[in-house]
Design an enzyme around this catalytic site. Structure first.
Site, short mmCIF file in Angstrom:
data_model
loop_
_atom_site.label_atom_id
_atom_site.label_comp_id
_atom_site.label_asym_id
_atom_site.label_seq_id
_atom_site.Cartn_x
_atom_site.Cartn_y
_atom_site.Cartn_z
N SER A 151 38.77 31.91 98.17
CA SER A 151 37.44 32.25 98.67
C SER A 151 37.50 32.99 100.00
O SER A 151 36.48 33.47 100.48
CB SER A 151 36.59 31.01 98.89
OG SER A 151 37.24 29.88 98.49
N GLU B 24 32.87 37.39 92.51
CA GLU B 24 33.32 38.44 93.44
C GLU B 24 34.68 38.91 92.93
O GLU B 24 35.63 38.13 92.86
CB GLU B 24 33.45 37.89 94.85
CG GLU B 24 32.22 38.03 95.72
CD GLU B 24 32.46 37.54 97.14
OE1 GLU B 24 31.82 38.06 98.07
OE2 GLU B 24 33.31 36.63 97.33
#
Ligand code: T1G
Length: 672
Positions: free
Chosen positions: A404, A437
């Protein structure tokens, strides 16, 4: 545009306007002319309207909204179809959305194929069905069912539509046209067409009141759902013409409103995010038929479910048996919970679990087309894993990290195939959250990128491309917001006030609720704790968040939160120790410091080319962090507020924002 053909004494009109047969001005005009010509042609007894390609119609052409309307408008076309002396029958397959259902509602009969999906999703665009849907649907399916469909915007299938009286017949896919032509001929033989508008809406005002009582409160903050209910109330209280006129007025009001503009922006932003600038046309997606996942923790399990539910076999590897068994058990219990809610059938659960191969040996990943690493968020751990994957996986296999925050280029450098490495950052819970993403490394090959984007669509995810930086797009913007939240409580704001301001703005959670949900000890260890920050002290005292029943808040058994005096005392103690003067802080300052610092970071992300376009940032925050779509996302919102006001706010709080207050050149240029 459209094509017409005669099937004996029946005229068949086919809407052919790729990609979604949108009912733009030219299409409407052509349909109107065809239906009118059929009326005048003695050799024609009825008309059938159908769609070319994979669907009937995705509705009105949204790109025409806000522009001068072309004649006939969709409401006028629907009225003309309904009034026609000869039957007009709709032949429905695939998606029939919005105006693409309202036109069939104005027809005198509807024949559907099993693939038909019928819905009025206008409310998701901050609108309401503006071409008679709020008046004609209740007359066909009753008030209660119509309100469900219109206020939720969710579609129903062919069988449910038949049961509800929305369609008259369901025929096999290949027999749709023949079935509709036969139905039309029968209708003509029966005499005058059966007009939807002449029917009565079953359920009456009582059904509207019951719906409002049951669902009214949950609609808070959005304009369109309330307008939908008002319009449908017109279907039971007003004559058709007056109900249609009121619907029109309500539609035009919403169309000019900020919420619909924002939601339409979000609609097109989601589709634009799919497009990768500069990707060579020959960058074709690679095949992905078997996926490997490293790590069976919360993220690994959620990612596995996403692939299993999409029908893709998964090999999931863990270091030790206990962790592996816990991971598999968690996946099964999540599936069973979803099945209880009707999301999956028991057979589908067993089929998905049957596609899962849990293993302890890395070698089992050798034949995977894609491997996603979801291990502990430490660079050394990830580079070690990627080195092993590089030696084990077949040439051409894609290696992705679910990190992340961390540097994808550094991870790729641990392999001999940096071109096959990228980030695929899922959001927790990965089997629920829509956002993905896709992090493009400096050496990621175009085909590898194209594969991840195509895969996202297959998984039902909304993918956004990000370049490499700490935290990519979403988390990088989250950092200054969290930092400001932590600073504000030291300066005197109460955690519950900071959260309230975010909730009132429309966020699903405030920063401190979010911290308690994620766990205050994420990345914290007792060994390394210095007991200096509020978080250190709370963690040392066992206040680690919801999982310990207390964090920034105290939680009862139902996880209801209450502010904590102990936390307030800890905050005051740390503020004193750090020499932070405490004062009363207003909601405006809280909102500006939290949101303007984020927007500024978003602008810097654009300055650096980390995000392709501002709307991509909006898609990330709407689909990954629950930013209210009715404001269009952080960058669209900032534009609606005015970049000059954002720049002025940053300047006003400059001394408290630190680097986060250093205005981005782009923001300054837009604020001039
Ligand atoms: N108008 C204009 N363009 C549209 C469109 C529409 N209605 N729907 C899709 N597109 C474009 C989209 O931007 C994309 O463009 C391409 O078509 C493919 O879309 C009076 C007020 C139909 C289920 O809300 O839900 O009727 O990016 O990638 O995944 O009451 O599109 O390629 O340039 O989404 O196959 C109500 C909106 C309108 C449905 C197909 N209708 N569309 O999904 O393709 S308001 C909707 C969808 C209305 C009346 C009112 C989906 C789809 P590009 P896509 P898909």
């Amino acid at each position: 545009m459209i094509s017409t053909a005669r099937h004996g004494d029946v005229l068949v009109v086919t809407v052919d306007n790729p990609p979604v047969n949108a009912l733009g001005t030219a299409v409407r005009r052509a349909i109107g002319e065809a239906v009118t010509s059929a009326q005048a042609d003695a050799g024609i007894v009825a008309t059938v309207i159908g769609g070319a390609g994979k669907l009937f119609s995705g509705g009105a052409d949204i790109t025409e909204f806000g522009k001068p309307g072309g004649e006939p408008g969709l409401p006028e076309l629907c009225d003309a179809v309904e009034a026609s002396a000869k039957p007009v029958i709709a032949a429905l397959h695939g998606t029939c959305f919005g105006g693409g259902l309202e036109l069939p509602l104005s027809c005198h009969g509807r024949v559907a194929a099993p693939s038909a999906r019928l819905g009025l999703p206008e409310v998701k665009l901050g609108l309401l069905p503006g071409a008679g849907g709020t008046q004609r649907l209740p007359r066909l399916v009753g008030v209660a069912r119509a309100l469900d469909m219109i206020v939720s915007g969710d579609p129903i299938g062919a069988d449910a539509a038949l049961a509800a009286g929305l369609v008259d017949r369901v025929v096999p896919e290949a027999e749709l046209l023949a079935g509709a032509v036969a139905f039309a001929r029968d209708a003509a033989a029966r005499g005058a067409p059966r007009r939807t508008g002449e029917r009565e809406a079953q359920g009456g005002v009582a059904a509207v009141d019951a719906f409002t009582a049951a669902k009214g409160r949950a609609l808070g903050g959005r304009d369109a759902p309330a307008a939908c209910i008002r319009a449908v109330r017109g279907a039971v209280e007003l004559p058709l013409a007056d109900g249609l006129a009121q619907e029109r007025r309500l539609f035009v009001d919403l169309l000019g409103g900020a919420q619909s503009k924002a939601l339409r922006h979000a609609f097109f932003a989601e589709r634009a995010a799919n497009k990768i600038e500069g990707l060579p046309a020959d960058a074709k997606p690679l095949k992905v038929e078997r996926v490997g996942i490293v790590g069976a923790g919360t993220m690994g399990g959620g990612i596995a479910m996403t692939f299993l539910s999409a029908g893709i076999p998964v090999t999931m590897v863990e270091r030790e048996r206990g962790a592996l068994d816990r991971g598999v058990a968690l996946i099964r219990s999540n599936y069973e919970r979803s099945a209880k809610r009707g999301r999956f059938t028991p057979d589908e659960v067993e089929a998905a679990m049957g596609r899962l191969t849990p293993v302890l040996e890395f070698d089992a990943l050798h034949d995977c087309d894609l491997v996603i690493e979801a291990a502990f968020e430490l660079l050394e751990v990830k580079t070690e894993i990627f080195g092993r994957l590089d030696r084990i996986c077949r040439p051409g296999a894609i290696l992705a990290s679910n990190t992340s925050y961390l540097d994808i280029d550094a991870i790729a450098a641990a392999t001999s195939r940096p071109g096959s490495v990228l980030g695929m950052h899922f959001f927790s819970p990965a089997n629920v959250m829509k956002l993905l993403e896709v992090v493009r490394g400096a050496r990621t090959e175009p085909a590898v990128l194209a594969t991840a984007m195509a895969l996202a669509k297959r998984l039902g995810k909304v993918a956004v491309v990000s370049g490499v930086c700490h935290g990519f797009i979403g988390n990088r913007m989250l950092n200054p917001r969290q930092a400001q939240a932590n600073a504000l409580i030291l300066e005197g704001a109460a955690p519950e006030d900071v959260d309230r301001v975010m909730l009132e703005f429309g966020m699903p959670m405030g920063p401190f609720q979010m911290a308690d949900l994620a766990g205050l000890d994420l990345g914290w260890t007792a060994e390394t704790s210095k007991g200096e920050t509020v978080r250190d002290i709370l963690c040392e005292r066992g206040r680690r968040g919801q999982k310990t029943g207390k964090g920034f808040y105290d939680y009862d058994v139902d996880r209801r939160r209450t502010p904590s005096d102990e936390v307030k005392a800890v905050i005051a103690e740390v503020a004193a120790r750090q020499g932070v003067a405490r004062r009363t802080i207003g909601d405006d300052e809280i909102r500006e410091r939290l949101l303007y610092s984020m927007v500024n970071e978003g602008a810097k992300i654009l300055d650096e080319g980390i995000a392709q376009r501002a709307s991509d940032i909006d898609v990330v925050w709407i689909n990954g962090y629950g930013w209210p779509a009715t404001t269009g996302g952080p960058m669209f919102w900032a534009e609606s507020v005015g970049f000059d006001r954002v720049a002025a706010g940053l300047a006003r709080h400059r001394d408290r924002l630190g680097d986060a207050g250093e205005p981005s050149p782009r923001l300054l240029s837009r604020s001039a």
